[in-house]
Design a protein around this motif. Structure first.
Motif, mmCIF file in Angstrom:
data_model
loop_
_atom_site.group_PDB
_atom_site.id
_atom_site.type_symbol
_atom_site.label_atom_id
_atom_site.label_comp_id
_atom_site.label_asym_id
_atom_site.label_seq_id
_atom_site.Cartn_x
_atom_site.Cartn_y
_atom_site.Cartn_z
ATOM 1 N N LEU C 48 45.584 47.720 23.543
ATOM 2 C CA LEU C 48 44.613 47.097 23.571
ATOM 3 C C LEU C 48 43.497 47.886 22.615
ATOM 4 O O LEU C 48 42.710 47.795 23.498
ATOM 5 N N SER C 49 44.034 49.088 23.034
ATOM 6 C CA SER C 49 42.747 50.585 23.200
ATOM 7 C C SER C 49 41.966 50.214 22.229
ATOM 8 O O SER C 49 40.884 50.796 22.451
ATOM 9 N N LYS C 50 42.553 49.736 21.223
ATOM 10 C CA LYS C 50 41.431 49.699 20.125
ATOM 11 C C LYS C 50 40.402 48.710 20.222
ATOM 12 O O LYS C 50 39.593 48.734 19.977
ATOM 13 N N GLU C 51 40.650 47.400 20.876
ATOM 14 C CA GLU C 51 39.758 46.745 20.406
ATOM 15 C C GLU C 51 39.373 46.244 22.237
ATOM 16 O O GLU C 51 38.630 45.667 22.470
ATOM 17 N N TRP C 52 39.577 47.039 23.052
ATOM 18 C CA TRP C 52 39.216 46.471 24.616
ATOM 19 C C TRP C 52 37.679 46.969 24.522
ATOM 20 O O TRP C 52 36.915 45.771 25.196
ATOM 21 N N ASP C 53 37.124 48.146 23.925
ATOM 22 C CA ASP C 53 35.400 47.487 23.711
ATOM 23 C C ASP C 53 34.802 47.020 23.943
ATOM 24 O O ASP C 53 33.529 46.298 23.793
ATOM 25 N N THR C 54 35.882 45.740 22.692
ATOM 26 C CA THR C 54 34.796 45.064 22.439
ATOM 27 C C THR C 54 35.234 43.795 22.928
ATOM 28 O O THR C 54 34.416 42.186 23.148
ATOM 29 N N LEU C 55 35.866 43.446 24.023
ATOM 30 C CA LEU C 55 36.035 42.855 24.594
ATOM 31 C C LEU C 55 34.679 41.946 25.571
ATOM 32 O O LEU C 55 34.701 42.605 26.082
ATOM 33 N N ARG C 56 34.689 41.064 25.804
ATOM 34 C CA ARG C 56 34.030 40.397 26.870
ATOM 35 C C ARG C 56 34.370 40.331 27.873
ATOM 36 O O ARG C 56 35.632 40.497 28.504
ATOM 37 N N PRO C 57 33.457 40.431 29.349
ATOM 38 C CA PRO C 57 33.780 41.284 30.730
ATOM 39 C C PRO C 57 34.471 40.002 30.929
ATOM 40 O O PRO C 57 35.897 40.315 31.864
ATOM 41 N N TRP C 58 34.553 38.490 30.922
ATOM 42 C CA TRP C 58 35.656 37.730 31.716
ATOM 43 C C TRP C 58 37.118 38.007 30.888
ATOM 44 O O TRP C 58 38.263 38.118 31.763
ATOM 45 N N GLN C 59 37.102 38.228 29.554
ATOM 46 C CA GLN C 59 38.399 38.947 29.069
ATOM 47 C C GLN C 59 38.712 40.321 29.702
ATOM 48 O O GLN C 59 40.118 40.226 29.860
ATOM 49 N N ARG C 60 38.120 41.396 29.772
ATOM 50 C CA ARG C 60 38.241 42.177 30.363
ATOM 51 C C ARG C 60 39.325 42.449 32.006
ATOM 52 O O ARG C 60 40.400 42.658 32.257
ATOM 53 N N GLU C 61 38.906 41.175 32.501
ATOM 54 C CA GLU C 61 38.692 41.328 34.134
ATOM 55 C C GLU C 61 40.642 40.651 34.093
ATOM 56 O O GLU C 61 40.578 41.017 34.841
ATOM 57 N N LYS C 62 41.104 38.848 32.603
ATOM 58 C CA LYS C 62 42.075 38.734 32.722
ATOM 59 C C LYS C 62 43.335 39.954 32.828
ATOM 60 O O LYS C 62 44.405 39.364 33.263
ATOM 61 N N MET C 63 42.320 40.846 31.407
ATOM 62 C CA MET C 63 43.358 41.537 31.268
ATOM 63 C C MET C 63 43.757 42.847 31.755
ATOM 64 O O MET C 63 44.905 43.048 32.642
ATOM 65 N N LEU C 64 43.011 43.298 33.235
ATOM 66 C CA LEU C 64 42.826 43.948 34.474
ATOM 67 C C LEU C 64 43.994 42.956 34.990
ATOM 68 O O LEU C 64 45.006 43.852 35.978
ATOM 69 N N ASP C 65 44.070 41.603 35.110
ATOM 70 C CA ASP C 65 45.308 41.410 36.330
ATOM 71 C C ASP C 65 46.022 41.739 35.589
ATOM 72 O O ASP C 65 47.148 41.261 36.271
ATOM 73 N N ILE C 66 46.361 41.381 34.407
ATOM 74 C CA ILE C 66 47.567 41.178 33.377
ATOM 75 C C ILE C 66 48.322 42.603 34.382
ATOM 76 O O ILE C 66 49.395 43.306 34.823
ATOM 77 N N ALA C 67 47.873 44.046 33.940
ATOM 78 C CA ALA C 67 48.178 45.174 34.102
ATOM 79 C C ALA C 67 48.213 45.772 35.589
ATOM 80 O O ALA C 67 49.115 45.976 35.917
ATOM 81 N N ARG C 68 47.489 45.221 36.791
ATOM 82 C CA ARG C 68 47.280 44.934 37.829
ATOM 83 C C ARG C 68 48.903 44.278 38.277
ATOM 84 O O ARG C 68 49.813 44.735 39.036
#
Lengths: 198, 124, 150
Positions: C48-68
């Protein structure tokens, strides 16, 4: 032309009701959050330059449209749900068959909860369920007119229908709600045991 | 008061109460969504942000003076919930998106209409 | 006196604003830019490196949960996550939510039913694309306009 402050005030004022309203319609709390989030964003991006006085009507209209998109996508989901239940899984839809008196939050609350508090939460749950069961247009008209305090003209603009239809939807909604509440033995004081009063 | 008026009144009271009972996670997300929407409207908002939050809440307090003490209690509860939720969140195994993505059936399997039909035709 | 009042008012505001505050002030994880992620997070979320900064806040939160949760998974699961992350982030919120719900239902099925569904999916995948497209078109619309307009 609205300022960011006015937009923020407006959203803060309506967001919780908007969330509930959406959840009644789509019966899915996660989806309701997504829908309200999307609607907020659309309001800010597309209509931020409009006068703040128009926000209630605009926001409701956006909310309705976003819900429509949701229903379209739901077509996919519902077939799966019925398939899975034929495979023996549990679906959220099963809950619809239960009497609200059986399924309400009673299970989640502690046993020594005061009776009045329990009764209050039961009353709320029954009324929420009655709202959910209304046909979509009646529910929207009712919520906008009586909960959002929008006038008939605003409601008609938000729903894209005539003022006459708004009145009809509202009146049918009130009748249906009154009938449901009566079934549950409500009177002005609140809740009696179901069946006891009739 | 006729029956219709009392119905409307009762229903609106219940709906208002249901809003007071909202889950704190929902309240938090709504607030985040609002901030996000407002910043999408006007980028320079960031600078005025905190003052705005204060004024905003100030209005809230004025309008709901009677409920202030209840709200105070709620505020304290909300803090408690946030803390416990973070703790509980750590223990939910197999539930997150990660496990959905990592399981054998890919997300598309749940969304493909053709697979629905396929299942239906081969169900029994 | 006035100062005490103001301090009390401030305390009240802070308490009332609990949720918004935790988010806005703490900056929490939601608005983290790609460059602000930890090395481990970036490794997991690399697709997701290229599109990360375009993700909405709640989407980023979900993605960080995946990383966790990522380290809790076995290698095969991890590989699948990597492979599917991109498509996942490009789905609409509704699609993701539908998938989540059905995944939960799927998990509540007994193991033999789960296996049966997996087998059916493999069979379905082995069909020619044209046939799958045909099956997609066969799907009847369960909801009609009545849901909205009655």
């Amino acid at each position: 032309m609205a300022t960011a402050q006015e937009l923020s005030n407006f959203l803060a004022e309506v967001e919780r009701r908007a969330y509930r309203q959406t959840a009644y319609a789509v019966r899915d709390e996660h989806a309701a959050l997504d829908i309200v989030q999307d609607a907020m964003l659309k309001l800010a991006e597309k209509y931020g330059a409009r006068p703040a006085a128009e926000f209630p009507m605009l926001f409701q209209r956006i909310l309705q449209n976003t819900m429509r998109d949701f229903w379209r996508r739901q077509k996919v989901r519902n077939l799966w749900t019925s398939l899975l239940s034929s495979f023996g899984g549990h679906s959220a839809e099963d809950d619809d068959e239960h009497d609200p008196l059986d399924t309400m939050e009673t299970g989640q609350r502690s046993e020594d909860e005061p009776e009045a508090q329990l009764e209050r939460s039961q009353t709320i749950a029954i009324i929420e369920r009655a709202i959910e069961k209304l046909p979509a247009r009646q529910r929207e008209a009712f919520l906008m007119r009586y909960w959002e305090d929008m006038d008939v003209a605003e409601t008609a603009a938000a729903m894209g229908c005539s003022e006459g239809s708004v009145k009809t939807h509202c009146s049918r909604a009130v009748h249906a709600l009154a009938a449901t509440l009566q079934n549950y033995g409500f009177n002005q004081q609140g809740l009696k045991k179901p069946g006891a009063g009739s | 008061m006729n029956q219709q008026e009392s119905t409307v009144k009762l229903v609106v009271q219940a709906l208002d109460a249901s809003v007071e009972d909202l889950d704190d996670e929902v309240i938090r997300r709504l607030a985040t969504a609002r901030e996000h929407a407002v910043s999408a409207m006007q980028p320079q908002w960031q600078a005025a942000g905190h003052a705005g939050v204060f004024r905003n809440l100030g209005n809230y307090v004025v309008h709901h003076r009677m409920m202030t003490s209840a709200a105070l209690l709620l505020g304290a509860l909300v803090f408690g919930f946030i803390v416990t939720q973070h703790v509980i969140g750590q223990h939910q195994l197999e539930q997150g998106d990660a496990f959905l993505l990592g399981s054998e059936l890919p997300p598309e399997a749940y969304l493909d209409k053709g697979f629905d039909t396929w299942l239906q035709q081969n169900a029994r | 006196m006035a100062a005490t009042k103001r301090a009390l008012g401030l305390l009240l505001l802070v308490l009332l604003s609990g949720p918004a505050w935790a988010e806005g002030e703490g900056g929490k994880s939601v608005m983290l830019k790609w460059s602000q992620l930890t090395e481990d997070q970036r490794k997991v979320l690399n697709p997701l490196s290229k599109e990360w900064d375009t993700l909405r806040p709640w989407q980023r939160e979900k993605m960080l949960d995946i990383a966790r949760d990522y380290p809790k998974m076995n290698l095969q699961q991890q590989a699948r996550v990597q492979q599917r992350l991109n498509d996942w982030s490009r789905m609409t919120p509704f699609e993701r939510e539908n998938a989540r719900k059905k995944y939960q239902q799927f998990q509540s099925l007994p193991p033999e039913k789960q296996e049966e569904l997996r087998k059916k999916w493999r069979e379905y995948q082995s069909l020619p694309e044209a046939q799958r497209e045909g099956l997609r078109r066969e799907q009847p619309d369960l909801y009609d306009a009545n849901e909205l307009d009655n």
